[in-house]
Design a protein around this motif. Structure first.
Motif, PDB file in Angstrom:
ATOM      1  N   LYS A  13       0.835  -1.205   0.000  1.00  0.00           N
ATOM      2  CA  LYS A  13       0.000   0.000   0.000  1.00  0.00           C
ATOM      3  C   LYS A  13       0.872   1.259   0.000  1.00  0.00           C
ATOM      4  O   LYS A  13       0.606   2.205  -0.744  1.00  0.00           O
ATOM      5  CB  LYS A  13      -0.909  -0.014   1.230  1.00  0.00           C
ATOM      6  N   ILE A  14       1.929   1.261   0.808  1.00  0.00           N
ATOM      7  CA  ILE A  14       2.831   2.421   0.853  1.00  0.00           C
ATOM      8  C   ILE A  14       3.522   2.589  -0.504  1.00  0.00           C
ATOM      9  O   ILE A  14       3.610   3.693  -1.036  1.00  0.00           O
ATOM     10  CB  ILE A  14       3.863   2.264   1.990  1.00  0.00           C
ATOM     11  N   ALA A  16       2.487   1.653  -3.410  1.00  0.00           N
ATOM     12  CA  ALA A  16       1.528   2.012  -4.458  1.00  0.00           C
ATOM     13  C   ALA A  16       1.026   3.444  -4.320  1.00  0.00           C
ATOM     14  O   ALA A  16       0.538   4.017  -5.290  1.00  0.00           O
ATOM     15  CB  ALA A  16       0.344   1.047  -4.435  1.00  0.00           C
ATOM     16  N   THR A  17       1.132   4.027  -3.132  1.00  0.00           N
ATOM     17  CA  THR A  17       0.573   5.368  -2.919  1.00  0.00           C
ATOM     18  C   THR A  17       1.637   6.439  -2.692  1.00  0.00           C
ATOM     19  O   THR A  17       1.303   7.578  -2.390  1.00  0.00           O
ATOM     20  CB  THR A  17      -0.390   5.359  -1.712  1.00  0.00           C
ATOM     21  N   THR A  18       2.902   6.068  -2.822  1.00  0.00           N
ATOM     22  CA  THR A  18       3.982   7.035  -2.633  1.00  0.00           C
ATOM     23  C   THR A  18       4.515   7.463  -3.988  1.00  0.00           C
ATOM     24  O   THR A  18       5.036   6.650  -4.743  1.00  0.00           O
ATOM     25  CB  THR A  18       5.123   6.428  -1.799  1.00  0.00           C
ATOM     26  N   PHE A  19       4.367   8.742  -4.286  1.00  0.00           N
ATOM     27  CA  PHE A  19       4.935   9.304  -5.514  1.00  0.00           C
ATOM     28  C   PHE A  19       6.047  10.251  -5.112  1.00  0.00           C
ATOM     29  O   PHE A  19       5.880  11.061  -4.216  1.00  0.00           O
ATOM     30  CB  PHE A  19       3.871  10.052  -6.323  1.00  0.00           C
ATOM     31  N   VAL A  28       3.026   9.522   4.116  1.00  0.00           N
ATOM     32  CA  VAL A  28       2.408   8.197   3.951  1.00  0.00           C
ATOM     33  C   VAL A  28       2.839   7.288   5.107  1.00  0.00           C
ATOM     34  O   VAL A  28       2.015   6.561   5.677  1.00  0.00           O
ATOM     35  CB  VAL A  28       2.783   7.575   2.590  1.00  0.00           C
ATOM     36  N   ARG A  31       0.905   8.285   8.179  1.00  0.00           N
ATOM     37  CA  ARG A  31      -0.482   7.802   8.150  1.00  0.00           C
ATOM     38  C   ARG A  31      -0.562   6.291   8.372  1.00  0.00           C
ATOM     39  O   ARG A  31      -1.380   5.807   9.158  1.00  0.00           O
ATOM     40  CB  ARG A  31      -1.125   8.176   6.811  1.00  0.00           C
ATOM     41  N   GLU A  32       0.289   5.536   7.691  1.00  0.00           N
ATOM     42  CA  GLU A  32       0.172   4.076   7.710  1.00  0.00           C
ATOM     43  C   GLU A  32       0.863   3.415   8.915  1.00  0.00           C
ATOM     44  O   GLU A  32       0.313   2.489   9.505  1.00  0.00           O
ATOM     45  CB  GLU A  32       0.753   3.475   6.423  1.00  0.00           C
ATOM     46  N   PRO A  87       4.859  -2.662  -6.331  1.00  0.00           N
ATOM     47  CA  PRO A  87       3.984  -1.811  -7.164  1.00  0.00           C
ATOM     48  C   PRO A  87       4.762  -0.969  -8.179  1.00  0.00           C
ATOM     49  O   PRO A  87       4.361  -0.868  -9.334  1.00  0.00           O
ATOM     50  CB  PRO A  87       3.271  -0.909  -6.148  1.00  0.00           C
TER      51      PRO A  87
END
Length: 194
Positions: A13-14, A16-19, A28, A31-32, A87
């Protein structure tokens, strides 16, 4: 086994959502891992970032490895790292098939421009969060100004800035000698004990 799967899924998840990687990853992780799981503290994350700055490899991957290692030892480090990179590697493989045609579209270029701005905002947000703690002590301001001067104005390579800041941090924060502290039982002014 469930804990390893949980670790893997959190880092997928980290990843896939870290740009933007690096410092854009801090919100991130906050949050996670800090607020979501309670696995780690912001101080620990910053320690991992410090070590990751002076070790070979990508900062975000190194931090993932350190967090996984803290949770579940060597296997946890491997699992967190694989979860984080999966990811990105998958997306790169897909994009590489179409990159020549993909990057030419003006709409794709506009999307990337927007993402760059968002990553800048995430990094700026991280800087503000970190600055709140740094500005509490004058020693930290000295290190901040020295690091800024050497990196931005003198264009010193980052490795030397980080190592120099570490040395300066040690000099400014090292414990005083017991002989120099008030109330110590060291020699008095006449050379004898108290």
């Amino acid at each position: 086994m469930k804990e390893y799967l949980d670790l893997f899924m959190v880092f997928i998840k980290i990843g896939a959502t870290t740009f933007g990687g690096g410092y854009a990853m801090i919100p991130v992780l906050d949050r996670e891992l800090i607020r979501g799981k309670g696995w780690i503290t912001m101080d620990e994350i910053m320690d991992y970032y410090t070590v990751a700055q002076v070790t070979p490899g990508i900062i975000a991957v190194n931090v993932s490895t350190f967090v996984g290692y803290k949770r579940k030892g060597f296997p946890g480090g491997v699992i967190a790292t694989l979860g984080f990179i999966l990811p990105g590697v998958t997306l790169m493989m897909i994009i590489s098939l179409f990159i020549n045609r993909f990057a030419e579209y003006p709409s794709v270029q506009h999307v990337f421009a927007g993402i760059r701005i968002a990553v800048g905002a995430l990094i700026f947000n991280t800087v503000i969060k970190l600055a709140k703690d740094f500005f509490k002590e004058a020693k930290n301001m000295i290190i901040l100004l020295a690091a800024f001067t050497f990196s931005a104005l003198l264009e010193t390579p980052p490795m030397y800035v980080v190592l120099g800041a570490g040395l300066l941090g040690w000099i400014l924060n090292r414990p005083k000698s017991p002989l120099n502290t008030p109330g110590s039982s060291g020699p008095g002014p006449d050379g004898g004990g108290e």
